[in-house]
Scaffold this motif. Structure first.
Motif, PDB file in Angstrom:
ATOM      1  N   GLU A  39      -4.806  -6.751   1.448  1.00 28.92           N
ATOM      2  CA  GLU A  39      -5.036  -5.359   1.821  1.00 28.92           C
ATOM      3  C   GLU A  39      -4.153  -4.917   2.985  1.00 28.92           C
ATOM      4  N   PHE A  40      -4.092  -5.704   4.046  1.00 31.50           N
ATOM      5  CA  PHE A  40      -3.325  -5.311   5.224  1.00 31.50           C
ATOM      6  C   PHE A  40      -1.824  -5.420   4.979  1.00 31.50           C
ATOM      7  N   GLU A  41      -1.422  -6.417   4.225  1.00 33.99           N
ATOM      8  CA  GLU A  41      -0.010  -6.559   3.860  1.00 33.99           C
ATOM      9  C   GLU A  41       0.433  -5.365   3.028  1.00 33.99           C
ATOM     10  N   PHE A  42      -0.438  -4.912   2.132  1.00 29.34           N
ATOM     11  CA  PHE A  42      -0.123  -3.764   1.276  1.00 29.34           C
ATOM     12  C   PHE A  42       0.142  -2.515   2.125  1.00 29.34           C
ATOM     13  N   ASN A  81      -6.223  -3.170  -9.944  1.00 26.05           N
ATOM     14  CA  ASN A  81      -6.366  -4.585  -9.563  1.00 26.05           C
ATOM     15  C   ASN A  81      -5.126  -5.187  -8.911  1.00 26.05           C
ATOM     16  N   ILE A  82      -4.518  -4.463  -7.964  1.00 23.05           N
ATOM     17  CA  ILE A  82      -3.309  -4.991  -7.319  1.00 23.05           C
ATOM     18  C   ILE A  82      -3.521  -5.352  -5.854  1.00 23.05           C
ATOM     19  N   VAL A  83      -4.676  -4.945  -5.254  1.00 25.95           N
ATOM     20  CA  VAL A  83      -4.914  -5.178  -3.833  1.00 25.95           C
ATOM     21  C   VAL A  83      -6.208  -5.962  -3.641  1.00 25.95           C
ATOM     22  N   LYS A  90     -11.281 -11.308  -4.419  1.00 26.68           N
ATOM     23  CA  LYS A  90     -11.675 -10.142  -5.214  1.00 26.68           C
ATOM     24  C   LYS A  90     -10.631  -9.048  -5.034  1.00 26.68           C
ATOM     25  N   THR A  91     -10.479  -8.203  -6.061  1.00 23.38           N
ATOM     26  CA  THR A  91      -9.544  -7.088  -5.945  1.00 23.38           C
ATOM     27  C   THR A  91     -10.284  -5.760  -6.097  1.00 23.38           C
ATOM     28  N   TYR A  92      -9.699  -4.730  -5.482  1.00 30.71           N
ATOM     29  CA  TYR A  92     -10.186  -3.381  -5.722  1.00 30.71           C
ATOM     30  C   TYR A  92      -9.815  -3.008  -7.153  1.00 30.71           C
ATOM     31  N   LYS A  93     -10.677  -2.278  -7.834  1.00 30.07           N
ATOM     32  CA  LYS A  93     -10.376  -1.857  -9.202  1.00 30.07           C
ATOM     33  C   LYS A  93      -9.213  -0.874  -9.231  1.00 30.07           C
ATOM     34  N   TYR A  94      -9.148  -0.015  -8.221  1.00 23.65           N
ATOM     35  CA  TYR A  94      -8.122   1.036  -8.209  1.00 23.65           C
ATOM     36  C   TYR A  94      -7.435   1.107  -6.844  1.00 23.65           C
ATOM     37  N   THR A  95      -6.133   1.321  -6.889  1.00 25.32           N
ATOM     38  CA  THR A  95      -5.351   1.630  -5.694  1.00 25.32           C
ATOM     39  C   THR A  95      -4.645   2.937  -5.973  1.00 25.32           C
ATOM     40  N   GLN A  96      -4.801   3.873  -5.049  1.00 21.78           N
ATOM     41  CA  GLN A  96      -4.230   5.208  -5.214  1.00 21.78           C
ATOM     42  C   GLN A  96      -3.146   5.414  -4.164  1.00 21.78           C
ATOM     43  N   VAL A  97      -1.947   5.763  -4.617  1.00 18.67           N
ATOM     44  CA  VAL A  97      -0.817   6.037  -3.737  1.00 18.67           C
ATOM     45  C   VAL A  97      -0.545   7.535  -3.811  1.00 18.67           C
ATOM     46  N   GLY A  98      -0.769   8.234  -2.703  1.00 14.31           N
ATOM     47  CA  GLY A  98      -0.542   9.682  -2.647  1.00 14.31           C
ATOM     48  C   GLY A  98       0.886   9.975  -2.234  1.00 14.31           C
ATOM     49  N   TYR A 103       7.615  10.936  -0.786  1.00 14.70           N
ATOM     50  CA  TYR A 103       7.226   9.904   0.173  1.00 14.70           C
ATOM     51  C   TYR A 103       5.726   9.674   0.157  1.00 14.70           C
ATOM     52  N   ILE A 104       5.338   8.442   0.436  1.00 13.89           N
ATOM     53  CA  ILE A 104       3.922   8.082   0.487  1.00 13.89           C
ATOM     54  C   ILE A 104       3.277   8.750   1.692  1.00 13.89           C
ATOM     55  N   GLU A 105       2.208   9.461   1.430  1.00 18.48           N
ATOM     56  CA  GLU A 105       1.434  10.093   2.488  1.00 18.48           C
ATOM     57  C   GLU A 105       0.079   9.437   2.658  1.00 18.48           C
ATOM     58  N   THR A 106      -0.487   8.912   1.564  1.00 16.87           N
ATOM     59  CA  THR A 106      -1.794   8.266   1.647  1.00 16.87           C
ATOM     60  C   THR A 106      -1.817   7.009   0.789  1.00 16.87           C
ATOM     61  N   LEU A 107      -2.621   6.060   1.222  1.00 15.86           N
ATOM     62  CA  LEU A 107      -2.881   4.844   0.458  1.00 15.86           C
ATOM     63  C   LEU A 107      -4.389   4.639   0.468  1.00 15.86           C
ATOM     64  N   GLY A 108      -4.950   4.367  -0.695  1.00 15.78           N
ATOM     65  CA  GLY A 108      -6.390   4.159  -0.743  1.00 15.78           C
ATOM     66  C   GLY A 108      -6.772   3.154  -1.806  1.00 15.78           C
ATOM     67  N   ASN A 109      -7.822   2.397  -1.532  1.00 14.51           N
ATOM     68  CA  ASN A 109      -8.346   1.412  -2.463  1.00 14.51           C
ATOM     69  C   ASN A 109      -9.826   1.693  -2.690  1.00 14.51           C
ATOM     70  N   THR A 110     -10.276   1.552  -3.929  1.00 14.53           N
ATOM     71  CA  THR A 110     -11.676   1.812  -4.242  1.00 14.53           C
ATOM     72  C   THR A 110     -12.088   1.058  -5.494  1.00 14.53           C
TER      73      THR A 110
END
Length: 115
Positions: A39-42, A81-83, A90-98, A103-110
């Motif tokens: 998670e933190f590396e991501f 399932n990438i983070v 365990k992995t988060y089911k979804y990772t959202q890159v805004g 350019y990336i403005e937001t990163l979220g895992n849920t």
């Protein structure tokens, strides 16, 4: 005399450290990303990068959701399932890159569907 010698030594150390850090950064950006990633590396790796970097490291997203706001179009690239969750396997089911203006403005895992 000793002061000049000390200045040269410190200058050499600073230059060497800069070259080493620069070299590590290049190697880090060129190496293949082993998924799932911590998670933190991501966050560290992807914060502030452009959309080309995301595609290079993660490939095409499972889904792209576009939303309009006052600033224009915002794209949310959704990966599955990438983070890793914290320091677990365990992995988060979804990772959202805004992405805004390429350019990336937001990163979220849920674990909830981002829809």
């Amino acid at each position: 005399m000793e002061q000049n010698l000390m200045k040269k030594f410190l200058k050499t150390v600073v230059i060497s450290a800069f070259i080493a850090l620069f070299s590590l950064n290049i190697a880090y950006s060129e190496e293949a990303l082993a998924l799932p990633v911590g998670e933190f590396e991501f966050v560290k790796m992807f914060s502030g990068k452009d959309s080309g970097f995301v595609r290079e490291k993660l490939g095409e997203p499972a889904e792209i959701v576009k939303r309009e706001n006052e600033s224009g179009t915002v794209e949310f690239w959704i990966y599955k399932n990438i983070v890793k969750v914290g320091n677990t396997d365990k992995t988060y089911k979804y990772t959202q890159v805004g992405i805004i203006n390429n350019y990336i403005e937001t990163l979220g895992n849920t674990n909830r569907s981002p829809k």
